[in-house]
Design an enzyme around this catalytic site. Structure first.
Site, PDB file in Angstrom:
ATOM      1  N   ASN A   1       8.006 -61.713 -31.386  1.00 46.30           N
ATOM      2  CA  ASN A   1       7.923 -60.354 -30.833  1.00 46.30           C
ATOM      3  C   ASN A   1       9.253 -59.681 -31.134  1.00 46.30           C
ATOM      4  O   ASN A   1      10.306 -60.201 -30.795  1.00 46.30           O
ATOM      5  CB  ASN A   1       7.683 -60.392 -29.319  1.00 46.30           C
ATOM      6  N   GLY A   2       9.198 -58.517 -31.795  1.00 44.95           N
ATOM      7  CA  GLY A   2      10.443 -57.811 -32.102  1.00 44.95           C
ATOM      8  C   GLY A   2      10.367 -57.190 -33.483  1.00 44.95           C
ATOM      9  O   GLY A   2       9.298 -57.090 -34.081  1.00 44.95           O
TER      10      GLY A   2
ATOM     11  N   ARG B   1       0.149 -55.110 -22.709  1.00 50.31           N
ATOM     12  CA  ARG B   1       1.244 -54.774 -23.637  1.00 50.31           C
ATOM     13  C   ARG B   1       0.711 -54.097 -24.896  1.00 50.31           C
ATOM     14  O   ARG B   1       1.485 -53.623 -25.718  1.00 50.31           O
ATOM     15  CB  ARG B   1       2.036 -56.031 -24.003  1.00 50.31           C
TER      16      ARG B   1
ATOM     17  N   LYS C   1       4.859 -32.433 -18.128  1.00 51.08           N
ATOM     18  CA  LYS C   1       5.035 -33.670 -17.346  1.00 51.08           C
ATOM     19  C   LYS C   1       4.742 -33.390 -15.880  1.00 51.08           C
ATOM     20  O   LYS C   1       4.057 -34.144 -15.209  1.00 51.08           O
ATOM     21  CB  LYS C   1       6.468 -34.202 -17.518  1.00 51.08           C
TER      22      LYS C   1
ATOM     23  N   HIS D   1       9.037  -9.903 -19.020  1.00 51.80           N
ATOM     24  CA  HIS D   1       7.915  -9.163 -19.624  1.00 51.80           C
ATOM     25  C   HIS D   1       6.607  -9.456 -18.902  1.00 51.80           C
ATOM     26  O   HIS D   1       5.549  -9.544 -19.519  1.00 51.80           O
ATOM     27  CB  HIS D   1       7.811  -9.502 -21.114  1.00 51.80           C
TER      28      HIS D   1
ATOM     29  N   CYS E   1       4.391 -56.936 -28.848  1.00 49.43           N
ATOM     30  CA  CYS E   1       3.599 -58.163 -29.003  1.00 49.43           C
ATOM     31  C   CYS E   1       3.754 -59.009 -27.740  1.00 49.43           C
ATOM     32  O   CYS E   1       4.631 -58.803 -26.923  1.00 49.43           O
ATOM     33  CB  CYS E   1       4.105 -58.954 -30.198  1.00 49.43           C
TER      34      CYS E   1
ATOM     35  N   TRP F   1       1.181 -56.355 -31.771  1.00 51.81           N
ATOM     36  CA  TRP F   1       1.231 -54.887 -31.815  1.00 51.81           C
ATOM     37  C   TRP F   1       1.907 -54.566 -33.152  1.00 51.81           C
ATOM     38  O   TRP F   1       3.107 -54.818 -33.311  1.00 51.81           O
ATOM     39  CB  TRP F   1       2.032 -54.326 -30.645  1.00 51.81           C
TER      40      TRP F   1
ATOM     41  N   GLU G   1       0.804 -32.362 -15.319  1.00 47.65           N
ATOM     42  CA  GLU G   1      -0.257 -33.316 -15.661  1.00 47.65           C
ATOM     43  C   GLU G   1      -0.285 -34.513 -14.713  1.00 47.65           C
ATOM     44  O   GLU G   1      -1.308 -35.171 -14.585  1.00 47.65           O
ATOM     45  CB  GLU G   1      -0.161 -33.779 -17.109  1.00 47.65           C
TER      46      GLU G   1
ATOM     47  N   LYS H   1      -5.704 -40.973 -22.411  1.00 51.62           N
ATOM     48  CA  LYS H   1      -4.469 -41.264 -23.143  1.00 51.62           C
ATOM     49  C   LYS H   1      -4.560 -40.718 -24.567  1.00 51.62           C
ATOM     50  O   LYS H   1      -3.591 -40.239 -25.113  1.00 51.62           O
ATOM     51  CB  LYS H   1      -4.204 -42.780 -23.190  1.00 51.62           C
TER      52      LYS H   1
ATOM     53  N   GLU I   1       8.023 -29.394 -22.375  1.00 53.24           N
ATOM     54  CA  GLU I   1       7.691 -30.791 -22.056  1.00 53.24           C
ATOM     55  C   GLU I   1       7.894 -31.053 -20.575  1.00 53.24           C
ATOM     56  O   GLU I   1       7.075 -31.722 -19.941  1.00 53.24           O
ATOM     57  CB  GLU I   1       8.539 -31.738 -22.901  1.00 53.24           C
TER      58      GLU I   1
HETATM   59  C1  AGP Z   1       1.260 -35.925 -22.937  1.00 52.98           C
HETATM   60  O1  AGP Z   1       1.835 -36.482 -21.780  1.00 52.98           O
HETATM   61  C2  AGP Z   1      -0.250 -35.944 -22.878  1.00 52.98           C
HETATM   62  N1  AGP Z   1      -0.729 -37.253 -22.609  1.00 52.98           N
HETATM   63  C3  AGP Z   1      -0.901 -35.262 -24.051  1.00 52.98           C
HETATM   64  O2  AGP Z   1      -0.446 -33.930 -24.096  1.00 52.98           O
HETATM   65  C4  AGP Z   1      -0.623 -35.878 -25.443  1.00 52.98           C
HETATM   66  O3  AGP Z   1       0.697 -35.638 -25.813  1.00 52.98           O
HETATM   67  C5  AGP Z   1      -1.562 -35.184 -26.456  1.00 52.98           C
HETATM   68  O4  AGP Z   1      -2.892 -35.442 -26.082  1.00 52.98           O
HETATM   69  C6  AGP Z   1      -1.334 -35.654 -27.900  1.00 52.98           C
HETATM   70  O5  AGP Z   1      -1.638 -37.033 -27.997  1.00 52.98           O
HETATM   71  P1  AGP Z   1      -1.200 -37.798 -29.354  1.00 52.98           P
HETATM   72  O6  AGP Z   1       0.291 -37.720 -29.410  1.00 52.98           O
HETATM   73  O7  AGP Z   1      -1.727 -39.181 -29.195  1.00 52.98           O
HETATM   74  O8  AGP Z   1      -1.829 -37.069 -30.509  1.00 52.98           O
END
Ligand code: AGP
Length: 622
Positions: A112-113, A27, A499, A518, A2, A76, A502, A617, A495
């Site tokens: 906020n919190g 935020r 990272k 393999h 928030c 938020w 991407e 996102k 992961e």
């Molecule tokens: C992760 O860094 C990516 N932005 C992407 O793989 C993300 O995790 C995926 O699109 C799933 O998004 P969500 O968790 O909002 O469902």
């Protein structure tokens, strides 16, 4: 998180408050509101859901709210869906459904919190005749201040300090009292709050950007302190109500840097917010040394009756599922399948009775994950959503929802939400194991203790970031990077690889270490970087062997392992150590160096870290 703003001075407050809230939009929020007082008149409250311009339009850009003292808030949602009645400010009296109008209340406030013990406090206040109009923890804390204010009659500072003693959780509070026109009272514990002063004016804000236009002279109020803010002057008090003095600080940041809290990118800021995101999420699930999932609707009986768990997600959320599979199976002895949502939705997967389908999603809006949830419901499976956005579509359509409390995540590449999901699934695994009799009371206590120590251990990993920054400069021109591991280390490799690729655009693959030979090992050339995750003691030597196989073909090796495992350096060129912890939960620590490596590599390549090419996102389309 928030956003809070406050102003008292000689100018009209509402336009200043709206301007400040606009500078806190980054935020993340789902509703907003203002409370403004004109001299001795009662505060006028106006709220609006959605984007800030709705509130600005509702108040004619602030012109319909006369007065020189006021507070504002962007919400938020953490407790209570995004709605008008849950939007701040909240009042000590009653509040109409619209949440707007003049308020017959002694106390009006924004927060906020997260108040962890708000349920017990609400019950106390109900016993003392208070009624509640919202689902928020904030309304409880405002009414608690009012309760002490009326009970002890020693004034706002005393009422606030008594509240602070009684409350557990995090808060930045800004409050106005009917009997104290022109003044704003503030209190803080763990949530950010700053107080600025200028000639005949004072400002409050959650973050610097909101007040930078008006003043660079600020006080950083400390934890468990109270501020009494008047036009151009501020007094501070400690928990005992004794006056204390704080230094006035000059802000040197520019506005852009200020939005990121001084970090160069949101991603780096969010990597550093992980200890708090993990702590807040765990605190919402662990009470008095017990894991309590009832808020998510997961009763012990339900967990005992499960025959199988299917975890469905995309991207990093799917990687959380891959890690959770190992933990749940090992602790709870329960079969777990992990499916890509985009595949699950089109497969005719046999689903035994008493299958729980868990959909993990930061945004709660990912199209494939939402479609998979709907398929699961059509198949009469019980469904649980693990999401970060309160009131999101997946949260609303699932039978049960377990919220992560990572706060809004701005960078496209997820970090703190991923980490919050990881510990939420760990807590689910431990509780499921315990209620099914798969772990003893003693083991249960051990696991809870280990989980609770994770946030501080993440902090310690972050202290090593300069070494990763240095190493990333050496790999900035790499063409291929391989991440390998076995068991949980394989899940973390997934992961780490995502990272890297991407945000740095370097081709990368994650492999179960035993699978390399393999086929893929044919891709290893001189100086190909192979990063081995080496946290699982029973599998460590086998992964080292796989890494040495790569080294003998010219690869350059980096290892991520736990403190004390120095033997790794006999084989590996560059080693990163992470604190020891129960190996079921070590993923939360091992992922951090990989996040940092991806981040610094992207920065070294001069790329747009927070908004990588081709990515969104939240992928709300198929
Ligand atoms: C992760 O860094 C990516 N932005 C992407 O793989 C993300 O995790 C995926 O699109 C799933 O998004 P969500 O968790 O909002 O469902």
């Amino acid at each position: 998180m928030c956003g809070i703003v406050g102003y008292t001075g000689k100018d009209q407050a509402a336009p200043i408050l709206l301007d400040g809230l606009a500078r806190l939009e980054y935020r993340g929020y789902d509703s907003a509101g203002l409370a403004v007082r004109d001299g001795d008149a009662l505060a006028e409250v106006v709220k609006a859901t959605g984007k800030l311009y709705h509130l600005a339009d509702k108040t004619d850009q602030g012109r319909s709210l006369p007065g020189c003292c006021g507070i504002g808030h962007t919400r938020w949602a953490t407790h209570g869906d995004p709605s008008l009645v849950n939007a701040h400010p909240h009042v000590s009296g009653n509040c109409s459904g619209s949440g707007s109008g003049q308020v017959e209340s002694d106390v009006v406030g924004v927060h906020n919190g997260i108040i962890e013990n708000f349920t017990e406090l609400k019950e106390k206040l109900l016993r003392h005749g208070y009624a509640f109009y919202s689902d928020t923890d904030t309304e409880v804390v405002v009414k608690l201040v009012d309760y002490y204010y009326k009970k002890y009659k020693i004034g706002p500072v005393d009422a606030i300090t008594r509240t602070m003693v009684r409350v557990r959780g995090s808060y930045a509070l800004a409050l106005m009292f009917k009997d104290y026109p022109g003044e704003i009272f503030a209190a803080r514990k763990d949530s950010p709050l700053i107080i600025g002063t200028a000639e005949e004016a004072s400002f409050l804000a959650s973050d610097v950007p909101a007040i930078l236009k008006y003043t660079r002279q600020v006080y950083y109020i400390d934890n468990l302190q109270v501020a009494r803010v008047a036009p151009g002057s501020v007094k501070f008090y400690d928990l005992n109500g004794d006056e204390v003095t704080l230094p006035l600080t000059e802000i040197t940041w520019d506005a852009a840097a200020a939005e990121k809290g001084g970090y160069e990118h949101f991603m780096l800021k969010e990597i550093h917010e992980q200890p708090q995101a993990v702590r807040d999420t765990l605190n919402s699930l662990i009470h008095e040394s017990r894991i309590d999932l009832t808020a998510a609707g997961l009763t012990d009986d339900m967990l005992r009756s499960l025959a199988q768990i299917d975890i469905v997600a995309c991207g990093s959320a799917w990687h959380v599922g891959m890690a959770a599979q190992y933990v749940i199976e090992d602790l709870a002895k329960l079969p777990v399948r992990v499916e890509l949502a985009s595949e699950f939705r089109y497969r005719n997967i046999p689903m035994p009775e008493n299958t729980l389908v868990i959909v993990i999603s930061q945004s709660g809006e990912t199209a494939d994950s939402l479609a998979a949830l709907r398929v699961a419901k059509e198949r009469d499976a019980k469904t649980l959503a693990v999401v970060n956005v309160v009131g999101s579509t997946i949260a609303r359509e699932a039978d049960h929802v377990l919220y992560t409390l990572a706060g809004p995540e701005i960078a496209v590449a997820t970090t703190k939400a991923y980490s919050a999901q990881l510990v939420a699934m760990d807590a689910l695994a431990v509780q499921t194991a315990y209620v099914r009799g798969a772990v003893s009371q003693e083991q249960y206590g051990h696991f809870i203790e280990e989980l609770s120590a994770i946030p501080d251990k993440i902090k310690r990993v972050l202290e090593d970031k300069e070494r990763l920054q240095w190493f990333s400069s050496k790999i900035a021109n790499a063409h291929d990077i391989f991440f390998i591991g076995r068991g949980l280390d394989y899940a973390i490799s997934l992961e780490g690889s995502l990272k890297m690729k991407e945000i740095s655009y370097i081709h990368s693959e994650a492999y179960a270490a035993g699978e390399l030979k393999h086929g893929t090992i044919s891709l290893i050339e001189r100086n190909t970087l192979v990063i081995g995750v080496l946290t699982q003691s029973e599998l460590f030597e086998k992964t080292i062997s796989n890494m040495v196989e790569c080294k003998s073909r010219g690869a350059y090796l980096m290892g991520v392992t736990t403190n004390g495992n120095f033997i790794v350096e006999d084989s590996v060129n560059f080693t990163v150590y992470i604190p020891k912890t129960d190996e079921h939960f070590v993923s939360s620590l091992a992922v951090v160096p990989l996040q940092l490596l991806g981040y610094y590599t992207s920065v070294n390549r001069g790329l747009d870290v927070d908004k990588p090419r081709n990515l969104a996102k939240s992928v709300t389309v198929e």
